[in-house]
Design an enzyme around this catalytic site. Structure first.
Site, short mmCIF file in Angstrom:
data_model
loop_
_atom_site.label_atom_id
_atom_site.label_comp_id
_atom_site.label_asym_id
_atom_site.label_seq_id
_atom_site.Cartn_x
_atom_site.Cartn_y
_atom_site.Cartn_z
CB SER A 49 10.79 27.05 13.45
OG SER A 49 10.15 28.23 13.05
CG HIS A 162 10.15 27.92 7.24
ND1 HIS A 162 10.18 30.14 8.22
CD2 HIS A 162 9.09 28.00 8.27
CE1 HIS A 162 9.78 30.15 8.61
NE2 HIS A 162 9.19 28.62 8.91
CD GLN A 170 12.30 29.59 10.91
OE1 GLN A 170 12.21 28.31 11.48
NE2 GLN A 170 11.76 31.07 11.07
CD GLU A 171 11.97 34.03 9.04
OE1 GLU A 171 12.12 34.99 10.08
OE2 GLU A 171 11.57 33.36 9.73
CD GLU A 212 8.25 33.10 6.89
OE1 GLU A 212 8.97 33.64 7.39
OE2 GLU A 212 7.37 31.98 8.30
CG ASP A 249 14.51 33.40 12.78
OD1 ASP A 249 15.17 32.93 13.52
OD2 ASP A 249 13.14 33.17 12.97
CD GLU A 292 12.78 35.59 15.54
OE1 GLU A 292 12.63 36.79 14.18
OE2 GLU A 292 11.78 35.01 14.81
CG ASP A 319 10.26 33.37 17.45
OD1 ASP A 319 8.99 32.88 17.84
OD2 ASP A 319 10.07 32.78 15.62
CE LYS A 344 6.46 33.60 14.58
NZ LYS A 344 7.92 32.60 15.50
CG HIS A 372 4.42 36.18 9.50
ND1 HIS A 372 5.02 35.67 8.51
CD2 HIS A 372 5.71 35.63 9.79
CE1 HIS A 372 6.28 35.61 7.99
NE2 HIS A 372 6.67 35.63 8.73
NE ARG A 373 4.18 30.83 14.46
CZ ARG A 373 4.19 30.17 15.12
NH1 ARG A 373 3.94 30.60 16.43
NH2 ARG A 373 5.58 29.49 15.88
CB SER A 374 6.24 29.34 8.73
OG SER A 374 6.22 28.58 9.62
CE LYS A 395 10.29 36.40 12.04
NZ LYS A 395 10.91 35.27 12.17
P1 PGA Z 1 7.18 29.16 12.07
O1 PGA Z 1 8.23 30.42 12.15
O2 PGA Z 1 6.19 30.11 11.95
O3 PGA Z 1 7.39 28.15 11.44
O4 PGA Z 1 7.52 29.00 13.67
C1 PGA Z 1 8.15 31.96 12.55
C2 PGA Z 1 9.44 32.10 13.01
O5 PGA Z 1 9.92 31.41 13.57
O6 PGA Z 1 9.80 33.56 13.05
ZN ZN Z 2 11.65 32.98 14.26
#
Ligand code: PGA
Ligand code: ZN
Length: 442
Positions: A49, A162, A170-171, A212, A249, A292, A319, A344, A372-374, A395
């Site tokens: 994402s 994810h 997403q999270e 994740e 998130d 987030e 982000d 990131k 991190h990244r996904s 994170k």
């Molecule tokens: P991504 O997602 O690593 O797939 O971009 C992580 C996030 O949105 O924090």
């Molecule tokens: Zn994010």
């Protein structure tokens, strides 16, 4: 960065190769070899994402290999122009190395040589420099001041991009802010993760995991997810809000279309104000300390309203909004938007520019969360970066799958190395947020 006594050790060779990430997609690994024979290695992560203003991840686009996702062009850039640019430079001169890499690329978003190629060289050089100096990377980055372990935001329910077919948000993360140490925070997190698995099983949901390492049940409403997480915390013997809080998130850019948010399947789209109403309702019902990307990356007006309404209660993290870029962060600071940045490394493409983003955030009173990244690898650089820059938060996913857990394992090792001087800030990192004060007193 510490000052070096050994400027004479130079970069003798740089070698890139194509490897696989945790989703089975190609990514870049880089090895830097110094004139003294010391080696530094790094693997580059990859997002799903991604923000529209991120530095460019160079992929081959050749449909005959990995569905076009190969990174042989980025690898060739490592082994050709990027290698030639930094060969002979002092390996400890990180800022000069990064500047040389950036200048060689010459574009604002590293689209010519690829941020994946550039970041691999930048991080491998940093690892080599730390080895040359004979110190762990976190100490090379932060010197004697690198004592603060980060509070983790642990993504135990995966959705959005994810985990197809799962929750729109997403999270859904747990934040063990009441733990006395990082090691205990990891234990709290793992115990709740397993308790959540049992809760899901009891209710007939699958316990398969997303990108994740968090569960990915087909829930419709965010309240269901937070309810299940509250039950899991209690079942594990903790008090929601006291030992463990929540963070979200939604990654709202992903469900923003035609100026509205499709946040919950089956419900009408919401305006930015209605999204903030929804968050307010959730904050009243659950001990949430951080949201987030609660609104989309292009919705700066919505972000201003969200910060005005929620910014004193909770941490609001940019982000996709800030993409680890000092220009976007400075705009946020100037306009009173958000109060924290997600960091990131591959969003910006060099270690030095990442450090600049963290320092700007810290000087403006914004929190910084190293992330991190996904799509990840076994690389644990972000654990050292989090401690080295005293970011205070990290994170790095759930409590399963090696690509996530390796970072927690590295943090536990770092905590041991720091010894009795180690600090775990706990609820302190959310200091100004009234929801934390309320949760701790409840
Ligand atoms: P991504 O997602 O690593 O797939 O971009 C992580 C996030 O949105 O924090
Ligand atoms: Zn994010």
């Amino acid at each position: 960065m510490m000052t070096s006594q050994r400027e004479e050790v130079t970069i003798a060779d740089v070698h890139g190769r194509e490897i696989l990430d945790s989703r089975g997609n190609p990514t870049v690994a880089v090895t830097v070899v110094t004139s003294s024979g010391v080696v530094g290695e790094a693997c580059v992560p990859s997002g799903a994402s991604t923000g529209i203003h991120e530095a460019v991840e160079l992929r081959d686009g050749d449909p005959r290999r990995y569905g076009g996702k190969g990174v042989l062009r980025a690898v060739a850039n490592v082994n050709g122009p990027l290698r030639d640019a930094v060969a002979g430079m002092p390996v400890t001169a990180q800022r000069d190395i990064d500047e040389r890499l950036r200048a060689l690329d010459g574009t604002p978003n590293k689209s010519r040589l690829g941020a994946n190629a550039i970041l691999g060289v930048s991080l491998a050089a940093a690892h080599a420099a730390a080895h040359v100096e004979g110190v762990p990377l976190f100490r090379w980055l932060g010197g004697r001041d690198a004592l603060t372990l980060p509070v983790p935001m642990m993504n135990v329910i995966n959705g959005g991009k994810h985990a197809e077919g799962a929750l729109q948000f997403q999270e859904c993360m747990i934040v063990p802010l009441g733990a006395p140490t990082l090691r205990e925070a990891v234990r709290y997190g793992a115990e709740v993760f397993h308790a959540l698995g049992r809760e899901l099983k009891k209710k007939g949901y699958p316990t398969t995991v997303g990108d994740e390492g968090g569960y990915a049940p087909p829930l419709r409403h965010i309240e269901e997810a937070l309810g299940l997480m509250s039950d899991a915390i209690a079942a594990a013997g903790y008090a929601p809000g006291r030992e463990i809080a929540f963070a979200l998130d939604p990654a709202a850019s992903e469900f923003y279309a035609d100026g509205a948010y499709n946040a919950i399947a089956g419900e009408p789209p919401r305006s930015a104000s209605q999204m903030i109403d929804l968050y307010e309702k959730l904050l009243d019902a659950f001990p949430i300390v951080s949201i987030e990307d609660g609104l989309a990356q292009e919705d700066w007006a919505g972000w201003r309203e969200m910060t005005a309404r929620l910014g004193r209660r909770i941490q609001l993290v940019g982000d996709d909004l800030f993409v680890t870029n000092v220009s976007f962060l400075q705009r946020g600071i100037d306009e009173g938007v958000a109060n924290a940045i997600l960091v990131k490394l591959n969003q910006i493409g060099t270690l030095s520019e990442t450090i600049d983003a963290v320092r700007l955030a810290q000087s403006a009173g914004y929190n910084a969360i190293i992330s991190h990244r996904s799509g990840e690898t076994g690389d644990t650089t972000i654990a050292d970066v989090a401690v080295g820059l005293s970011a205070g938060q990290i994170k790095t996913g759930s409590l399963s799958r090696s690509d996530r857990v390796e970072k927690y394992n590295r943090l536990m090792a770092i905590e041991e190395m720091v010894g009795t001087a180690a600090k775990y800030p706990g609820a302190g990192v959310f200091g100004a947020c009234s929801s934390v004060v309320r949760a701790a007193g409840s």
